[in-house]
Write a protein that holds these residues in place. Sequence first.
Motif, PDB file in Angstrom:
ATOM      1  N   LYS A   1      41.651  11.029  18.221  1.00  0.00           N
ATOM      2  CA  LYS A   1      41.162   9.735  18.584  1.00  0.00           C
ATOM      3  C   LYS A   1      41.368   9.422  19.915  1.00  0.00           C
ATOM      4  N   ILE A   2      40.489   8.969  20.859  1.00  0.00           N
ATOM      5  CA  ILE A   2      40.673   8.973  22.335  1.00  0.00           C
ATOM      6  C   ILE A   2      41.403   7.574  22.729  1.00  0.00           C
ATOM      7  N   ASP A   3      41.868   7.487  23.924  1.00  0.00           N
ATOM      8  CA  ASP A   3      42.240   6.262  24.549  1.00  0.00           C
ATOM      9  C   ASP A   3      41.020   5.627  25.266  1.00  0.00           C
ATOM     10  N   LEU A   4      40.147   6.302  25.870  1.00  0.00           N
ATOM     11  CA  LEU A   4      39.187   6.028  26.830  1.00  0.00           C
ATOM     12  C   LEU A   4      37.808   6.928  26.729  1.00  0.00           C
ATOM     13  N   LEU A   5      36.897   6.166  26.837  1.00  0.00           N
ATOM     14  CA  LEU A   5      35.577   6.851  26.453  1.00  0.00           C
ATOM     15  C   LEU A   5      34.700   6.725  27.884  1.00  0.00           C
ATOM     16  N   GLY A   6      34.308   8.122  28.419  1.00  0.00           N
ATOM     17  CA  GLY A   6      33.487   8.112  29.575  1.00  0.00           C
ATOM     18  C   GLY A   6      31.931   8.185  28.916  1.00  0.00           C
ATOM     19  N   ILE A   7      31.105   7.234  29.447  1.00  0.00           N
ATOM     20  CA  ILE A   7      29.740   7.256  29.168  1.00  0.00           C
ATOM     21  C   ILE A   7      28.943   7.536  30.157  1.00  0.00           C
ATOM     22  N   ASN A   8      27.996   8.772  29.799  1.00  0.00           N
ATOM     23  CA  ASN A   8      26.919   9.269  30.784  1.00  0.00           C
ATOM     24  C   ASN A   8      25.574   8.531  30.388  1.00  0.00           C
ATOM     25  N   TYR A   9      24.977   7.948  31.134  1.00  0.00           N
ATOM     26  CA  TYR A   9      23.650   7.599  30.829  1.00  0.00           C
ATOM     27  C   TYR A   9      22.773   7.513  31.925  1.00  0.00           C
ATOM     28  N   TYR A  10      21.489   8.237  31.544  1.00  0.00           N
ATOM     29  CA  TYR A  10      20.343   8.620  32.393  1.00  0.00           C
ATOM     30  C   TYR A  10      18.948   7.868  31.978  1.00  0.00           C
ATOM     31  N   GLN A  11      18.628   8.118  30.547  1.00  0.00           N
ATOM     32  CA  GLN A  11      17.591   7.705  29.952  1.00  0.00           C
ATOM     33  C   GLN A  11      17.598   7.406  28.493  1.00  0.00           C
ATOM     34  N   PRO A  12      16.681   6.671  28.065  1.00  0.00           N
ATOM     35  CA  PRO A  12      16.695   6.503  26.521  1.00  0.00           C
ATOM     36  C   PRO A  12      15.868   7.649  25.927  1.00  0.00           C
ATOM     37  N   ARG A  13      16.043   7.717  24.417  1.00  0.00           N
ATOM     38  CA  ARG A  13      15.431   8.593  23.712  1.00  0.00           C
ATOM     39  C   ARG A  13      14.567   7.547  22.777  1.00  0.00           C
ATOM     40  N   ARG A  14      13.260   7.658  22.921  1.00  0.00           N
ATOM     41  CA  ARG A  14      12.129   6.988  22.194  1.00  0.00           C
ATOM     42  C   ARG A  14      11.636   8.161  21.000  1.00  0.00           C
ATOM     43  N   VAL A  15      11.768   7.852  19.849  1.00  0.00           N
ATOM     44  CA  VAL A  15      11.206   8.461  18.861  1.00  0.00           C
ATOM     45  C   VAL A  15      10.367   7.761  17.852  1.00  0.00           C
ATOM     46  N   LYS A  16       9.578   8.716  16.945  1.00  0.00           N
ATOM     47  CA  LYS A  16       8.631   8.068  15.806  1.00  0.00           C
ATOM     48  C   LYS A  16       8.831   9.058  14.815  1.00  0.00           C
ATOM     49  N   ALA A  17       8.482   8.554  13.508  1.00  0.00           N
ATOM     50  CA  ALA A  17       8.396   9.300  12.524  1.00  0.00           C
ATOM     51  C   ALA A  17       7.457  10.651  12.888  1.00  0.00           C
ATOM     52  N   ARG A  18       7.782  11.735  12.272  1.00  0.00           N
ATOM     53  CA  ARG A  18       6.776  13.074  12.446  1.00  0.00           C
ATOM     54  C   ARG A  18       5.291  12.675  12.059  1.00  0.00           C
ATOM     55  N   MET A  19       4.488  12.988  12.890  1.00  0.00           N
ATOM     56  CA  MET A  19       3.070  12.911  12.615  1.00  0.00           C
ATOM     57  C   MET A  19       2.414  14.243  11.789  1.00  0.00           C
ATOM     58  N   THR A  20       3.196  15.082  12.216  1.00  0.00           N
ATOM     59  CA  THR A  20       2.731  16.645  11.586  1.00  0.00           C
ATOM     60  C   THR A  20       3.862  17.142  10.685  1.00  0.00           C
ATOM     61  N   ALA A  21       3.355  17.972   9.674  1.00  0.00           N
ATOM     62  CA  ALA A  21       4.435  18.475   9.023  1.00  0.00           C
ATOM     63  C   ALA A  21       5.170  19.806   9.550  1.00  0.00           C
ATOM     64  N   ILE A  22       6.281  20.100   9.096  1.00  0.00           N
ATOM     65  CA  ILE A  22       7.016  21.065   9.513  1.00  0.00           C
ATOM     66  C   ILE A  22       6.707  22.499   8.789  1.00  0.00           C
ATOM     67  N   ASN A  23       6.584  23.415   9.524  1.00  0.00           N
ATOM     68  CA  ASN A  23       6.487  24.731   8.695  1.00  0.00           C
ATOM     69  C   ASN A  23       7.948  25.170   8.269  1.00  0.00           C
ATOM     70  N   PRO A  24       8.285  25.521   7.063  1.00  0.00           N
ATOM     71  CA  PRO A  24       9.810  25.522   6.480  1.00  0.00           C
ATOM     72  C   PRO A  24      10.244  26.993   6.995  1.00  0.00           C
ATOM     73  N   GLY A  25       9.167  27.910   7.480  1.00  0.00           N
ATOM     74  CA  GLY A  25       9.529  29.110   7.826  1.00  0.00           C
ATOM     75  C   GLY A  25      10.083  29.261   9.326  1.00  0.00           C
ATOM     76  N   THR A  26       9.821  28.213  10.058  1.00  0.00           N
ATOM     77  CA  THR A  26      10.448  28.147  11.626  1.00  0.00           C
ATOM     78  C   THR A  26      11.892  27.543  11.549  1.00  0.00           C
ATOM     79  N   PRO A  27      12.398  27.979  12.563  1.00  0.00           N
ATOM     80  CA  PRO A  27      14.111  27.545  12.986  1.00  0.00           C
ATOM     81  C   PRO A  27      14.234  26.245  12.452  1.00  0.00           C
ATOM     82  N   PHE A  28      15.330  25.826  11.660  1.00  0.00           N
ATOM     83  CA  PHE A  28      15.925  24.302  11.596  1.00  0.00           C
ATOM     84  C   PHE A  28      16.378  23.866  12.753  1.00  0.00           C
ATOM     85  N   LEU A  29      15.905  22.775  13.091  1.00  0.00           N
ATOM     86  CA  LEU A  29      16.020  22.054  14.248  1.00  0.00           C
ATOM     87  C   LEU A  29      16.210  20.511  14.008  1.00  0.00           C
ATOM     88  N   PRO A  30      16.797  19.630  14.917  1.00  0.00           N
ATOM     89  CA  PRO A  30      16.699  18.023  14.918  1.00  0.00           C
ATOM     90  C   PRO A  30      15.113  17.562  14.845  1.00  0.00           C
TER      91      PRO A  30
END
Length: 459
Positions: A287-316
């Motif tokens: 556990k740290i004493d001090l946190l450095g924060i790098n911030y450049y841009q937000p991440r905007r997300v939505k629920a997937r509109m298309t299905a995932i092919n389970p045969g493709t590599p697992f990704l976030p």
Amino acid sequence: MQYTFPEGFWWGSASSAAQSEGAANVGGKAPTIWDHWFETEPHRFHGQVGPANTSTFYERYREDIALMEQIGHNSFRTSISWARLLPDGHTVNQEAVDFYNKVIDELLAKGIKPFIGLFHFDMPMYWQEQGGWESRETVAAFAKYAELCFKLFGDRVACWMTFNEPVVVVEGGYLYDFHYPNQMDFKRAAQVAYHMMLAHSLAVKCYRALSLPGQIGIVLNLTPSYPRSSHPADLKASFIADLFFNRAFLDPAVKGVYPQELIDILREHDQMPVVQSGDGELLAAGKIDLLGINYYQPRRVKARMTAINPGTPFLPDWFFENYEMPGRKMNPYRGWEIYERGIYDILINLRDNYGNIPSYISENGMGVEGEHRFIGEDGQVKDDYRIDFIRGHLQWIHTAIAEGSNCRGYHLWTFIDNWSWMNAYKNRYGFISLDLDSQKRTVKKSGEWFADVSRNNGF
């Protein structure tokens, strides 16, 4: 309105060894993964400019530190090159010790507090060939390297950062192919992420054992995950994006444990890293004493509109899609959204959910391509857009501090236009303009403005 910051606020900028030192094959330094990758695939780097052609801090550190003083820096973050200090993985390179001693002493002589990082993407090729962060041997080696740095420089360096943006090492090297070793394998990525946090914790443990008077922390690029709507599916998408890209590092660094929801997802999809007995206690000790924060841009997300092919590599990306908010403000050169309030949301989240840990903005910046277009008749880059960018973020930092945030400082990325990985010199970020051919340094308008901000402790 007048914005005045707390007494002792850290005003400065950030850089790294690999991006500023140059001298890639000088002074006893051994190759990093970047030296190796550029040698094997130079076409992947913008303009085919590699890590040997940076802003030559190795030779010009005195000149650069004098410029830092000129533009009002009272603090500066850079990193030590593991491959320079221990070129064969084990033997100390005295030339490197002498160089870093001179840099630290010069900073202190100019009244600039050094913040020193141990790892900023620049894995020594020696350790990469032993498995890199996939190997426990590298974890143990990093702890020995960290302990050496603390013993050599800890009498004068009061702020240490173990890692810079560990998630980028994971994303770039093991998921999305923009860092070496260019893999796409989530299970290996998970192991790398886990081992980096173990290495971090070992370094913290070493630091505490030496009873040094300073602080130790980590630098994380915290990217708020905003849902497209309040629909439960969009909220779940943003929650999972936050788990993968923020909390996977923030929670162990600040709380000493991983989020159970992340563990559940990894177990469900058979993506858990190998865990050994005693790891839990080690993480709790990191556990740290001090946190450095790098911030450049937000991440905007939505629920997937298309299905995932389970045969493709697992990704976030199995759990969400990116969402482009209509009417968003953009930096057209970098392709990133500018959303100043995001920095406030990060700080308030830390206040409310992470014990209001002491923190500072360790990177924030605006990369612009073709800045020569904004050179005035006096030869200075008139980067009013950068001044507006910094001012807008500082206003939200000030608001967060007024509401109880424990934010201690602001560092721009970066001091001087420096080499930026695969993008090389495509986009310029610095307070100081660099002519790559002549290595001439010229203070930009933003540098003069920042000097006034620092000396007035506000604007």
